[in-house]
Design a protein around this motif. Structure first.
Motif, PDB file in Angstrom:
ATOM      1  N   GLN A  25     -37.414   9.913 -35.383  1.00  0.00           N
ATOM      2  CA  GLN A  25     -36.689  11.130 -36.094  1.00  0.00           C
ATOM      3  C   GLN A  25     -38.038  12.124 -35.929  1.00  0.00           C
ATOM      4  OE1 GLN A  25     -33.925  10.839 -36.768  1.00  0.00           O
ATOM      5  NE2 GLN A  25     -33.847   8.672 -36.368  1.00  0.00           N
ATOM      6  N   LEU A  71     -27.437  19.661 -26.965  1.00  0.00           N
ATOM      7  CA  LEU A  71     -28.174  18.730 -27.807  1.00  0.00           C
ATOM      8  C   LEU A  71     -27.318  17.200 -28.156  1.00  0.00           C
ATOM      9  CD1 LEU A  71     -30.594  18.284 -29.580  1.00  0.00           C
ATOM     10  CD2 LEU A  71     -29.629  20.059 -31.087  1.00  0.00           C
ATOM     11  N   GLU A  94     -28.689  13.860 -27.769  1.00  0.00           N
ATOM     12  CA  GLU A  94     -29.045  12.799 -28.865  1.00  0.00           C
ATOM     13  C   GLU A  94     -28.129  11.476 -28.681  1.00  0.00           C
ATOM     14  OE1 GLU A  94     -30.024  16.170 -32.517  1.00  0.00           O
ATOM     15  OE2 GLU A  94     -28.134  15.252 -32.506  1.00  0.00           O
ATOM     16  N   ALA A 139     -31.749  12.401 -34.538  1.00  0.00           N
ATOM     17  CA  ALA A 139     -31.745  13.891 -34.552  1.00  0.00           C
ATOM     18  C   ALA A 139     -32.898  14.650 -34.259  1.00  0.00           C
ATOM     19  CB  ALA A 139     -31.180  14.341 -36.006  1.00  0.00           C
ATOM     20  N   MET A 140     -32.983  15.632 -33.342  1.00  0.00           N
ATOM     21  CA  MET A 140     -34.224  16.350 -32.943  1.00  0.00           C
ATOM     22  C   MET A 140     -34.120  17.729 -32.923  1.00  0.00           C
ATOM     23  SD  MET A 140     -33.592  15.708 -28.899  1.00  0.00           S
ATOM     24  CE  MET A 140     -35.104  16.702 -28.312  1.00  0.00           C
ATOM     25  N   SER A 141     -35.379  18.302 -32.775  1.00  0.00           N
ATOM     26  CA  SER A 141     -35.361  19.714 -32.761  1.00  0.00           C
ATOM     27  C   SER A 141     -35.620  20.158 -31.185  1.00  0.00           C
ATOM     28  CB  SER A 141     -36.694  20.268 -33.409  1.00  0.00           C
ATOM     29  OG  SER A 141     -36.825  21.524 -33.509  1.00  0.00           O
TER      30      SER A 141
END
Lengths: 347, 347, 347, 347
Positions: free
Chosen positions: B178, B219, B223, B235-237
């Motif tokens: 995360q 994305l 993911e 969930a990533m930035s």
């Protein structure tokens, strides 16, 4: 119009050239002394053909020497010298009563131990460290301090693009100070006027790469200013990249959001709405280097990522402008009591 | 040498052009059908003068039509079509017995709801989703699945550069799933062959900017694959940037380190030491797009940042190569039973 | 300081943008009206984010309309419109008493038949042709004519770089007027702010090519001015090329030498030593676009080739600067009675 | 498949790197020896990370030494050395029975006096000059001569782009041999892998300029081959320019037309219709470097200018490809009895 007599010490690189460019166009500045060991004796216009036939470009390069600089009548000297070298000139010039705006890293750090850690040498003039003011005029109470200073430590290119968007958020406790991850992309002029084949056209064009991670030298001043704003020690992840543009820095910073989504914009507005050289682009807008090159502007946009609970900060500036020479001239205007925008209204 | 008959459907853009380039040079492929609504009737060599006088470039563009493609004798068809459009062709071609390697996003997501969320439309061919294999051959057990598949969903350009470095770390529990923050920089060809003035030379040169953050369409597939590797929802930035190169993607990923500093290199070596198109650069090395453009290689380096307890992953690939056409040809080789490197030994 | 009220008509392209840039920085100009059909109603700073927060950038785009322009108080209007369109605006504005500096080709040719031959249409305002002055101030007696004119036909980008080096040589009979061969290389902004995929980054970068040879439209005004200087009709060979830079034109001209080798330098010195925007680089020096971009300078060097009996002339200018907007502002200064260098001392 | 053992001597520059690239991909070549004083002891893949993991890239650099080269089993050696240095290696290698394809200028000129005039030194190996064959296979009877030669003088980058379009016209008397004026534009790789700051990204990007005019060294071999074709001594005007691309040469040549307008196309067709690497674009078409980069093609277009009675020839090639390494491999194929296109079908 009265003109302030200025000197540029070490004017042969890209930062020096940008300083010359800004000062030649500045309505209230006169270049009385320009130094370069390499070019001593040559007129400015033969070293920089771009400046030829400009008023003021008749000045010739001299050897860098504090007495010569003082004798030219210069009241304020810009140092565009390597770190380690700048300190000695600063010391000598201040003794002669010439104020100094130093674009090297020599006086940016409050703590000489941090200097030694990041620059690998004992700090060359520790007695001046206390006096030096980190010259980022948009920081709280900073412009007043700059106006009164004899010695300005003008910030590095990456730090400006990272510090300005973050400070209002840290000050207001809107983000987690230990969650900051930044990627910056710099144009090749950031590497200096270099004969290193790595920065040749054929090697740098069509090339994008990270470098100097995870501990770039500029990290020291970035974390110093962020720590002040956060009122706690901040350690952050910073990765600089080289991209094939001449100038410009694009920075993207991600941090855990603590405040509300709206708080970001409000804090930035409160801090910068009245600042001449900060342009807030609004939520959802990213910043593009092409809008800031050759100006003293920094553009800032932001976005909130509800999926990850992070905020993204987007900033763009010219690494040679707001990231170096422009910001130094901004301090010059403060020190000399000139209007904020004097000589910086170039687009 | 026996040659597999192939078709490229929608061959007028940059991905299509790169597919044509690779297939024209491929020792075991024959182009029997090339489609483009825009160029129907024109020979390949007049649309792409670069290919003129190459063996195989005499083929003419036809209208995209499943029957025509089948009639050309094509056994395997590459779809270089927009998402939403590709699905219909895939359905029709599979019914006619032509295997499909789809370079659009239509079959990359296992969950039609995620498709709808990220692409804003009901999935056009849900019955095929289960059958489709996400065509990243270096993922665990993936190459065997690809070899047996009728329908390959060939990955997007950003995902490849992000997923490959992360999967072994997530699988081995070496990073906090995360905590992932990624910045990618893509060349302008990633925007397609576009008449949008934003991608004109004068607007894109000397410009660096983030875009489509924080929720770029890719994305979703990133993911998805990271979640599989982590055995938990990730969930990533992710922030993509546009930089002024023709091609190439440079990706920097930062994540909280859980394992030991040495565990990173070990996990990457274990996963990729025997993979032909993954080049591990070692700890402390960054990846440069200029070494991978026009190849099917992905270069991966890494660094551990003890100050922040994070690991940095550096990767570089060609967005049109390993990020699109090259990876599709890699799947083609698997499906056709050809040697892994056939037609991909171009540098 | 008194400011002359000005309008820019058709300000959405690159020439218009450069005009805006110069006028926003001009100490004696005030932008009272900026027109663009496409952007009517939008503030300047939202269309051109680069100009945001500059003094004067609050003006909003209006529909192009002569009455509106007049009503804004504009005394002088710059037309950055396509040829054929500009003539109607010039006619209407002159009738309303607004002086016109037209950057299109509409009033550059003395002979309407030549206009028709090169532009493929009957000249739209022949009655104004006699009155128009070809606005290249460095030509003999030209600056006086410009100062008195109501209608200035500001020259094209290629012509300036070709005409200025040649005129003194032709006037003094130093070269064979029928032996002139010119190659020019222009940056991509010369093609305008275009959505044509030909000028996209991916098509224009890493591309060098000739185009529009042997009869580029600008040839008509080039030969007109060379014929005047030579006192005989001149026909020349001119090949323009597109190169991957944003701006800048580099021109190399070869001609049979009639005079002595020294006569070239003497004639150029006699013509241009006192001209503020012409920089003579001397024999054996070539001109580099990077020294003139974003300035109003034209740099000129030359070489004598004894082996072939030809002289080579090397010139460089900014196609948007001295080749368009800068030169137009130079005429503006003359018409408004301002110092020659006002607003043009930017480097 | 049998593979010819080859050596590349002086493989650290851009021409050497392109040779390595072509030979690593060549189905009938094996690299047994690669020399570089600078990189001796290092594996190819560490000096050129792009080549890493390619079959054949395990070879390590050795000191340049004729015995070592011979001992490696090399039958044919490519010399990518500076002029003056290459001759000694050629002499030694030929004595050891290794055939030589020299990419330097040492054996391109038939007349040692011309060598001395253009290269400023006595020719280092005059006895070999007679034997050397100027390796431009498309010239009349040239490919047969190359096939039988022990020593090939592989042409320079500018000459190929100038000589090939002109030879058929001169041979057929279609142009005035004394009226030739040529401008060429070269990418920066033409300057070599250089640490000269002139070729740094920041100096070379956004820069276009002429250089080395009017007497570039390559003029000597150009005029030699044109004189043979014209059966009279030819002196021409040649101006090279540097433009900001990695590779590619674009050449525009103008000459007085003697034949009919149609004769140009006919002569070019007769000469080149069956040549694999010459692509005739037809009358009215210009040549674009982007279509030939990284290939062995030269594209040729032309136009007749009735106004001036001149013909324009447009050509484009890769300075490192058909202008250097590609053409050398073309000679290699002839010498080794391989198919013309072997290893050169890369696009």
């Amino acid at each position: 119009m009265q003109k302030i007599k200025t000197a540029v010490v070490g004017a042969s690189g890209y930062t020096g050239m940008e300083l010359l460019r800004l000062l030649l166009m500045h309505p209230n500045a006169e270049l009385t002394c320009v130094t370069s060991r390499q070019y001593a004796g040559q007129p400015l216009s033969s070293v920089f053909p771009r400046f030829s036939q400009m008023a003021g470009s008749e000045v010739a390069f001299t050897e860098p020497d504090a007495e010569t600089i003082k004798a030219s009548g210069a009241e304020i000297a810009f140092l565009a010298l390597p770190h380690g070298v700048a300190a000695a000139y600063a010391t000598a010039l201040l003794e002669l009563g010439v104020k100094v705006i130093d674009l090297s890293a020599d006086f940016r750090l409050n703590d000489p131990d941090v200097y030694e850690e990041f620059y690998g040498a004992v700090h060359p003039a520790q007695e001046l460290l206390k006096e030096a003011v980190y010259g980022m005029p948009e920081l709280p109470q900073r412009s007043e301090a700059i106006a009164k200073a004899r010695l300005i430590a003008s910030p590095g290119c990456y730090p400006t693009s990272i510090i300005l968007p973050l400070v209002p958020l840290l000050q207001n406790g809107l983000i987690d100070p230990q969650s900051i991850v930044t990627c910056s992309m710099s144009g090749v002029s950031g590497a200096g006027k270099s004969s290193n084949v790595l920065f040749s056209f054929c090697e740098a064009n069509e090339s994008v790469r990270a470098y100097s991670a995870p501990k770039h030298r500029h990290l020291s001043e970035i974390e110093q200013e962020l720590s002040i704003a956060a009122s706690e020690p901040v350690a952050m992840s910073f990765t600089p990249h080289l991209v094939p543009t001449h100038n410009g820095i694009c920075t993207t910073t991600s941090a855990k959001l603590i405040g509300s989504p709206e708080s970001i914009g409000k804090a930035l507005e409160a801090a910068y709405a009245d600042k001449e050289f900060v342009r807030l682009l609004g939520e959802g807008s990213t910043a593009d280097t092409k809008n800031v090159t050759r100006t003293n502007f920094i553009d800032i946009g932001w976005a909130v990522d509800e999926r990850t609970g992070r905020v993204l900060l987007f900033s763009a500036e010219d690494n040679l402008g707001k990231g170096a020479a422009g910001q130094a001239v901004q301090s010059f205007n403060l020190v000399a009591g000139l209007p904020t925008q004097a000589g910086l209204q170039n687009i």
